[in-house]
Design a protein around this motif. Structure first.
Motif, PDB file in Angstrom:
ATOM      1  N   ASP A 277       0.872  -1.327  -0.029  1.00 22.83           N
ATOM      2  CA  ASP A 277      -0.131  -0.188   0.043  1.00 22.83           C
ATOM      3  C   ASP A 277       1.077   1.238   0.132  1.00 22.83           C
ATOM      4  O   ASP A 277       1.172   1.706   0.923  1.00 22.83           O
ATOM      5  CB  ASP A 277      -0.918   0.250   1.149  1.00 22.83           C
ATOM      6  CG  ASP A 277      -1.764   1.011   1.344  1.00 22.83           C
ATOM      7  OD1 ASP A 277      -1.955   1.945   0.370  1.00 22.83           O
ATOM      8  OD2 ASP A 277      -2.468   1.352   2.152  1.00 22.83           O
ATOM      9  N   LEU A 278       1.137   1.742  -1.011  1.00 20.98           N
ATOM     10  CA  LEU A 278       2.272   2.728  -1.277  1.00 20.98           C
ATOM     11  C   LEU A 278       1.379   4.057  -0.882  1.00 20.98           C
ATOM     12  O   LEU A 278       2.304   5.073  -0.302  1.00 20.98           O
ATOM     13  CB  LEU A 278       2.740   3.049  -2.760  1.00 20.98           C
ATOM     14  CG  LEU A 278       3.217   1.892  -3.268  1.00 20.98           C
ATOM     15  CD1 LEU A 278       3.655   1.963  -4.817  1.00 20.98           C
ATOM     16  CD2 LEU A 278       4.616   1.400  -2.587  1.00 20.98           C
ATOM     17  N   ALA A 279       0.010   4.089  -0.517  1.00 23.31           N
ATOM     18  CA  ALA A 279      -0.517   5.222  -0.140  1.00 23.31           C
ATOM     19  C   ALA A 279      -0.416   5.412   1.496  1.00 23.31           C
ATOM     20  O   ALA A 279      -0.778   6.364   1.842  1.00 23.31           O
ATOM     21  CB  ALA A 279      -1.960   5.479  -0.689  1.00 23.31           C
ATOM     22  N   THR A 280       0.099   4.574   1.948  1.00 31.44           N
ATOM     23  CA  THR A 280       0.442   4.418   3.384  1.00 31.44           C
ATOM     24  C   THR A 280       1.745   4.618   3.743  1.00 31.44           C
ATOM     25  O   THR A 280       2.411   3.329   3.464  1.00 31.44           O
ATOM     26  CB  THR A 280      -0.551   3.201   3.884  1.00 31.44           C
ATOM     27  OG1 THR A 280      -1.971   3.176   3.884  1.00 31.44           O
ATOM     28  CG2 THR A 280      -0.214   3.046   5.426  1.00 31.44           C
ATOM     29  N   ALA A 281       2.029   5.633   4.541  1.00 32.54           N
ATOM     30  CA  ALA A 281       3.419   5.956   4.499  1.00 32.54           C
ATOM     31  C   ALA A 281       4.106   4.661   5.764  1.00 32.54           C
ATOM     32  O   ALA A 281       5.342   4.267   5.446  1.00 32.54           O
ATOM     33  CB  ALA A 281       3.913   7.252   4.946  1.00 32.54           C
ATOM     34  N   THR A 282       3.453   4.697   7.103  1.00 37.48           N
ATOM     35  CA  THR A 282       4.050   3.826   7.640  1.00 37.48           C
ATOM     36  C   THR A 282       2.952   2.775   8.318  1.00 37.48           C
ATOM     37  O   THR A 282       1.917   2.996   8.156  1.00 37.48           O
ATOM     38  CB  THR A 282       4.676   4.642   8.836  1.00 37.48           C
ATOM     39  OG1 THR A 282       3.666   5.067   9.592  1.00 37.48           O
ATOM     40  CG2 THR A 282       5.573   5.722   8.476  1.00 37.48           C
ATOM     41  N   GLY A 283       3.554   1.944   8.938  1.00 38.64           N
ATOM     42  CA  GLY A 283       2.355   0.903   9.607  1.00 38.64           C
ATOM     43  C   GLY A 283       1.415   1.766  10.672  1.00 38.64           C
ATOM     44  O   GLY A 283       0.313   1.017  10.978  1.00 38.64           O
ATOM     45  N   ASP A 284       2.065   2.891  11.109  1.00 34.62           N
ATOM     46  CA  ASP A 284       0.884   3.407  12.190  1.00 34.62           C
ATOM     47  C   ASP A 284      -0.328   3.900  11.463  1.00 34.62           C
ATOM     48  O   ASP A 284      -1.486   3.893  12.443  1.00 34.62           O
ATOM     49  CB  ASP A 284       1.917   4.803  12.797  1.00 34.62           C
ATOM     50  CG  ASP A 284       2.815   4.386  13.491  1.00 34.62           C
ATOM     51  OD1 ASP A 284       2.995   3.315  13.861  1.00 34.62           O
ATOM     52  OD2 ASP A 284       3.711   5.435  13.563  1.00 34.62           O
TER      53      ASP A 284
END
Ligand code: MRU
Length: 343
Positions: A277-284
């Motif tokens: 998911d490139l739209a989500t920067a980090t797991g947070d």
């Protein structure tokens, strides 16, 4: 091959994973609403399988629609997509698949003079193509990851990232299958995976179906087995991988990753590119599904805990990228630093 799900002329047929390993039975979904129910109740589960199921749900919804105009069909499609998207929040493959079906619809609807029947047929074809692509991706992933497996010895896995979590062959179990096909003498250790027991019920069933030696362990035994030298590597799947390489997977994965690091073992993640998911920067920022407390307080209909006790039941956790030795996909094997954007 294990028939996880299948498009048929009567509807979408699902192997009922809630009844495995004791019973091999099937559920036929003949409406998109039934497909949504099958995903919510985990008759079908596992990120790639959920994605293709949702695509087939969209195709089924459009096939069964009584819309007489494109405007009516577009309005119905919105409802279909919303219903399917509301089933489970963490596996990004679900949203990826619905989005791909919607984009296909929009490009078809923009074709001059196209009829509703032609759109129906093309959307069924798109969902079936996604099914075929999923199996092909698993096989490529298997070949890409096989040489990372030890030549012999124990490999630990958590949850079920196998044929049952995909349209066939599997991700983590696909890599294991490919390694075994290439002559590695592997013994799989399958965490039981409390509370839904995907490891004990599904991974064990699937690997025994293929004759791959398998031992089930309770989740709290992994550290001890690692200390005894029984585990040479860990491989799991993923429900969503953030752009920085943080991995959301079945609850308990994070603990296994920490244990692997402490014992100097490689920790691999195998997933198709549709899980990135490139739209989500980090797991947070990854939404974590909370499931019914009853999965924890009860087992096989029997209450295990005192009335009124507090319960935690997050279905997934996030393993920070620094614990992940490599991410195996059909596009290749990625190693830290995981700047996955632009790959
Ligand atoms: O709750 P589930 O059974 O759908 O969770 C499945 C997992 O966590 C799998 O490990 C994951 O989907 C991997 S498949 C690439």
């Amino acid at each position: 091959m294990i028939p996880t799900l299948e498009w048929t002329s009567a509807g979408v047929r699902f192997l009922d994973q809630t009844r495995l390993p004791l019973e091999e039975s099937y559920v036929l979904a003949t409406t998109y609403g039934q497909v949504a129910d099958v995903i919510t109740t985990m008759v079908v589960r596992g990120a790639p399988a959920i994605g293709v199921s949702a695509a087939m749900g969209v195709a089924l919804g459009v096939q069964k629609s009584h819309a007489a105009t494109l405007a009516e069909l577009s309005a119905e499609l919105d409802v279909i997509c919303k219903t399917l998207a509301a089933t489970r929040p963490t596996a990004v493959n679900l949203f990826w698949a619905i989005d791909r079906m919607r984009r296909r619809y929009l490009s078809l609807a923009a074709e001059p003079g196209i009829g509703i029947d032609a759109i129906r047929a093309a959307l069924v074809q798109e969902a079936r193509t996604m099914y075929d692509e999923d199996i092909a991706a698993c096989r490529t992933m298997g070949q890409n990851g096989a040489s990372l497996m030890p030549q012999s010895g124990g490999v630990l896995t958590h949850c079920n990232a196998g044929a049952l979590a995909s349209c066939g062959y599997g991700m983590a179990l696909g890599v294991i299958r490919a390694a075994v096909e290439n002559g590695h003498a592997l013994h799989v250790y399958a965490d039981e995976t409390r509370p839904f027991l995907q490891g004990a019920r599904l991974t064990a069933w699937e690997l025994m179906h293929d004759g791959i030696p398998t031992t089930v362990l309770c989740d709290n035994m992994a550290a001890s087995l690692m200390r005894q030298g029984k585990i040479k590597a860990v491989i799991v799947g993923a429900d969503r991988v953030a752009a920085n390489g943080d991995v959301a997977n079945k609850i308990g994965t994070y603990g296994v990753a920490i244990l692997a690091k402490e014992h100097g073992l490689p920790f691999y993640v195998a997933c198709p590119w549709s899980t990135i998911d490139l739209a989500t920067a980090t797991g947070d920022s990854i939404p974590i599904e909370q499931r019914s407390p009853k999965e924890v307080t009860h087992h096989a209909g029997k209450q295990l805990t005192p009335d009124g006790v507090g319960v935690e039941n997050p279905a997934f956790d996030v393993t920070p990228a620094r614990y992940v030795t490599a991410i195996i996909t059909e596009r290749g094997v990625f190693r830290p630093p995981y700047a996955l954007n632009g790959r």
